[in-house]
Each structure stands twice: as structure tokens, then as C-alpha cells.
Scaffold this motif. Structure first.
Motif, short mmCIF file in Angstrom:
data_model
loop_
_atom_site.label_atom_id
_atom_site.label_comp_id
_atom_site.label_asym_id
_atom_site.label_seq_id
_atom_site.Cartn_x
_atom_site.Cartn_y
_atom_site.Cartn_z
N LEU A 140 -31.52 85.53 101.64
CA LEU A 140 -31.71 84.86 102.92
C LEU A 140 -30.96 85.58 104.04
O LEU A 140 -30.70 85.01 105.09
N SER A 141 -30.65 86.84 103.81
CA SER A 141 -29.81 87.58 104.75
C SER A 141 -30.46 87.78 106.12
O SER A 141 -29.76 87.98 107.10
N GLU A 142 -31.80 87.74 106.19
CA GLU A 142 -32.47 87.96 107.47
C GLU A 142 -32.79 86.66 108.20
O GLU A 142 -33.38 86.69 109.29
N MET A 143 -32.38 85.54 107.64
CA MET A 143 -32.63 84.26 108.31
C MET A 143 -31.63 84.05 109.42
O MET A 143 -30.48 84.50 109.34
N ALA A 370 -37.84 80.78 109.93
CA ALA A 370 -36.60 81.15 110.61
C ALA A 370 -36.24 82.61 110.38
O ALA A 370 -35.16 83.05 110.76
N ILE A 371 -37.15 83.35 109.77
CA ILE A 371 -36.96 84.78 109.53
C ILE A 371 -37.92 85.55 110.45
O ILE A 371 -39.14 85.41 110.33
N PRO A 372 -37.41 86.34 111.40
CA PRO A 372 -38.27 87.04 112.36
C PRO A 372 -39.38 87.86 111.72
O PRO A 372 -40.52 87.86 112.20
N LYS A 373 -39.08 88.55 110.63
CA LYS A 373 -40.10 89.38 109.97
C LYS A 373 -41.25 88.53 109.47
O LYS A 373 -42.43 88.93 109.55
N VAL A 374 -40.95 87.34 108.98
CA VAL A 374 -42.00 86.45 108.49
C VAL A 374 -42.85 85.96 109.65
O VAL A 374 -44.08 85.84 109.53
N GLN A 375 -42.24 85.70 110.79
CA GLN A 375 -43.01 85.32 111.98
C GLN A 375 -44.01 86.41 112.33
O GLN A 375 -45.17 86.13 112.68
#
Length: 447
Positions: A140-143, A370-375
Motif C-alpha cells: 500500500l506504499s503508493e496510497m 486512493a492510489i493515483p496510478k489506479v485512478q
């Protein structure tokens, strides 16, 4: 988040989650909180959550969410051939009844969909696994770190936030146009201006059964947002200021002014609207120009209304002030502390939160990731209305303030209690001053 009733009252979602219509669940009513202590790691008795090797995943939601969850779970099984998943779905109230019972019997599902209103109640009693202990199976480091921290209870990460919701103003542009009113500037407007605009809509379109603003005065999310604009919190951390009776009274005074000005309908109409199904509510049936909700719900309202709806920032107390909006975790993925499949459970959560094979199926169903990459990954597959929700989140990202702590363990019934006292005030059975005192006394008592 489309199963959430029209006026969620958590600070969740559940987005999350609870609304004015929520019942006090068996978690509190049956005294199950005490029983949860037996579930702490190292306690005696009880079997593993999934003795047959199948990963049990508990969720709440409507049929649409369930189907999407099952599709994502099937993709996980395909990517992890040695793991079978069983999704156990319920509607909101029965979900918490079942979870309280199964947790007290040491038979919790392995993966638990958890809400902001209850995560502390379960987390403080050792019923949820510290996700910080699962190693590389969950990354969850990128959240967003501030959102991630809302899943911590007593310093342990017991819930991985699934998505975020912003408590905001939904607006029907068609009704504003019919009333001859321009779209408000949500970067400068105040609550007084909002009331005046809503009253104008009611005056112009009232003969057609349209009101400016559907309801206000008995929702805990409304109250929390209002108090936050005074830099106070209903359930403050040690370094935060608690809600004052004086500021609480301004909320109830404002609710009264909405009715007296014609901006909102009478209490009886508001009460009926509160208990209506989402697709039968005033906002969903094009009978209200404005409605407060967690922002990803706008897709469900748009589908019901047949119009493209917009999102606006909350009004502020004074023009130019920050409305102090927050990113609220819509809901969480947690793992039972007694699961014998914690590694598989962690992998499942990681897949659901980060893998495009799952995220492109689930998109914004449980909130904006809440993870920009997933958005970025899901943007191309969103519906136009869902894109409006995503773009709104991105537009206010630099403006939000730190989210409040999750509802404390002893305050799971706060939403219901506040709705009761707010409704009493709307009907004139108590004064704004008494309602304010009751609200502050009740919230402090729950701590």
C-alpha cells in the motif's frame, strides 16, 4: 457505493455505508462488543475462519456491486490457481448482525469489508489482523498516506482503505436552468448564499413540486462537516478541539432557516424523503436542485434522474474561507485476526486494490481509488458520470484538510442517535439550543 441511501451520515461510504436510515446493529444491541474480546490473537476456543481452504470474503451491497465483486474475485482466482474465493454478501443491517455473531463465535470470514463506523469497535478488541504484519503480500506504499492512516486503530493498520468519498453538493443543472439561475461559484459561495439560491429555486419551480434543497438538519455527516469548518471535530483527537455547543447551535439554527426561507421543505417532507429508496428520492426524481452526498453516489442519482448531474464544493462559513472538505475512506478491506489464510487474504486485498484486472472491473464502485496510478488505470473505462466524480476528487485534491479519526469504538451508534435528536429539532419538539446541547453531550458521552 451505489447502495448507500441518499443521505449518508458517517463522517462513511461507507460512503460509505450508514445513513439516517441505519439501525443500531447487533454489534451494540446484543452486547457483542464484549464477546469480541475472545477473538483476540492468543485467546482460547474457536475455529479458523475458513477451515476448508476456501477464502471467505464478506461484503455488503446491492446486486450490481456483488456481481462486480464476483467478477473481480474470479480474476483473482485465475491469477492465483491455488486459492478459491467465496463471496458472502448481505444488505447493510443484516451484514453487521451476521458479522457480530460470527466474530463472537470465532468464525469470522477471512476478508471483511469494514466500515468507518465500526472499524475501531472491532480493531480495539483484537478481532482484526494488523496488516503491517503481512509482508510483501500487500503493498500500500503508493496510497495517499493520510487516507491510509484512517485504517489505523491503536497504531495498527487494521483496514486498507478501498476508496475515498468527498461529502459534497450534488446539483441538477437542468433545474437551475429552468429556474433561470446560473451555476454557483463553489469556490466563493457561503451557506447563506446557498440557502438564498435554493430558496429562489423553490420560489420559481415550487408550483411544479420542485424544491431547491431536499433535506438538512438530521445527518451526522452534515453536522461533522459543519463543525469542521469551525476547526473543531465531533470526535477529536488529543490535539484537536471538540465541538462547542455554540457552534453546534449554528448548525440547527441554519437548518431551521432553510425551512423558514423555503429553501428546504417542511420536516414531514424531509422525513419521508429520508426513508425513500434512492431512486424515489426528491433529488433522483428531478424534484430537488441540490442534495448533499458522498460524491461517487452522483452516478446512481444521475442514472435515476436521467440527467447529467454536477458536483460542487461545500459552501463555507464566510466567502473565501476553506470549506475544509476531507477525503473520507469509503470503506476498508480487513482480515480476521483468527484467519489461518492471512497470506492469501492479503494477496486478495492487494489484487482488489492495485491490479488492473480487478480495478477496471470495480472502478469507482467503492469510492475513488486512493492510489493515483489506479485512478489513471480506470479513467478510460469510466462512464461519463463516474468521470465527473473522479475529476471532482482530483480538482479538490490540493484543498482537502486532514481527515478526522474514525468513529471511536464506543460511538458506533452516533449516526442513529444524531438522526433522532436532529429529527426532533426539525419537527420543533426541541429547540436549536437544546438540540446542540444534546448533540455535544451525546458525542462526549460516547467517548
Amino acid at each position: 457505493m451505489t447502495d448507500v441511501p441518499q443521505n449518508p451520515s458517517t463522517s462513511s461510504t461507507s460512503t460509505s455505508g450508514p445513513s439516517r436510515r441505519q439501525a443500531v446493529t447487533a454489534l451494540a444491541a446484543a452486547g457483542s462488543l464484549t464477546a469480541l474480546a475472545a477473538c483476540a490473537p492468543g485467546s482460547s476456543g474457536g475455529s479458523s475462519a475458513s477451515g476448508d481452504g476456501t477464502l471467505r470474503v464478506s461484503t455488503w451491497g446491492n446486486d450490481s456491486r456483488l456481481k462486480l465483486t464476483q467478477q473481480a474475485a474470479a480474476a483473482f482466482e485465475k491469477a492465483n490457481p491455488g486459492i478459491k474465493v467465496s463471496v458472502e454478501n448481505s444488505e447493510w443491517t443484516s451484514y453487521w448482525d451476521k458479522l457480530a455473531t460470527s466474530t463472537a463465535a470465532n468464525d469470522s470470514p477471512d476478508v471483511i469489508q469494514m466500515d468507518e463506523a465500526y472499524i475501531a469497535a472491532y480493531g480495539t478488541r483484537g478481532a482484526l489482523l494488523d496488516l503491517g504484519t503481512v509482508g510483501d503480500d500487500l503493498d500500500l506504499s503508493e496510497m495517499d498516506s493520510k487516507v491510509l492512516d484512517t485504517g489505523k486503530v491503536d497504531g495498527k493498520l487494521v483496514g486498507a482503505p478501498i476508496g475515498v468519498g468527498n461529502f459534497s453538493v450534488g446539483v441538477n443543472p437542468v433545474l437551475l436552468q429552468q429556474a433561470g439561475i446560473a451555476m454557483p461559484d463553489d469556490k466563493t459561495w457561503t451557506w447563506e448564499q446557498f440557502r438564498d439560491i435554493a430558496a429562489q429555486v423553490s420560489a420559481k419551480l415550487g408550483a411544479q413540486g420542485v424544491v431547491g434543497f431536499d433535506m438538512y438538519g438530521a445527518g451526522a455527516a452534515e453536522f461533522g462537516a459543519w463543525i469542521r469548518q469551525f476547526e473543531q471535530e465531533v470526535f477529536p483527537r488529543d490535539d484537536e478541539t471538540p465541538a462547542s455547543v455554540a457552534n453546534a447551535q449554528t448548525y440547527f439554527d441554519y437548518a431551521d432557516s432553510l425551512v423558514s426561507s423555503g429553501a428546504c421543505p417542511q420536516a414531514s417532507v424531509q422525513s419521508e424523503n429520508t426513508t425513500a429508496a434512492l431512486d424515489a428520492s426528491l433529488f433522483a426524481t428531478n424534484k430537488s436542485a441540490f442534495h448533499l452526498q458522498f460524491h461517487t453516489q452522483i452516478s446512481a442519482y444521475a442514472a435515476a434522474s436521467g440527467n447529467e448531474l454536477k458536483l460542487l464544493r461545500l459552501p463555507a462559513q464566510k466567502s473565501g474561507e476553506s470549506p475544509r472538505m476531507v477525503n473520507k475512506a469509503s470503506m476498508y478491506w480487513s482480515v480476521s485476526a483468527r484467519s489461518k489464510q492471512s497470506a492469501a487474504a492479503a494477496k486478495f486485498i492487494d489484487f482488489m486494490l492495485t491490479n488492473p484486472e480487478a480495478t477496471k472491473i470495480l472502478t469507482t464502485e467503492r469510492g475513488i481509488p486512493a492510489i493515483p496510478k489506479v485512478q489513471e488505470d480506470i479513467a478510460s473505462v469510466l462512464t461519463p458520470q463516474s468521470k465527473i466524480a473522479l475529476e471532482f476528487s482530483q480538482a479538490i485534491a490540493s484543498e482537502v484538510v486532514d481527515p478526522p479519526q474514525v468513529t471511536p469504538a464506543g460511538a458506533s451508534a452516533w449516526n442513529t442517535e444524531f438522526t433522532t435528536l436532529g429529527t426532533e429539532q426539525l419537527f420543533g419538539r426541541t429547540s436549536p439550543a437544546d438540540a446542540a446541547q444534546n448533540a455535544v453531550t451525546t458525542s462526549k458521552g460516547m467517548l
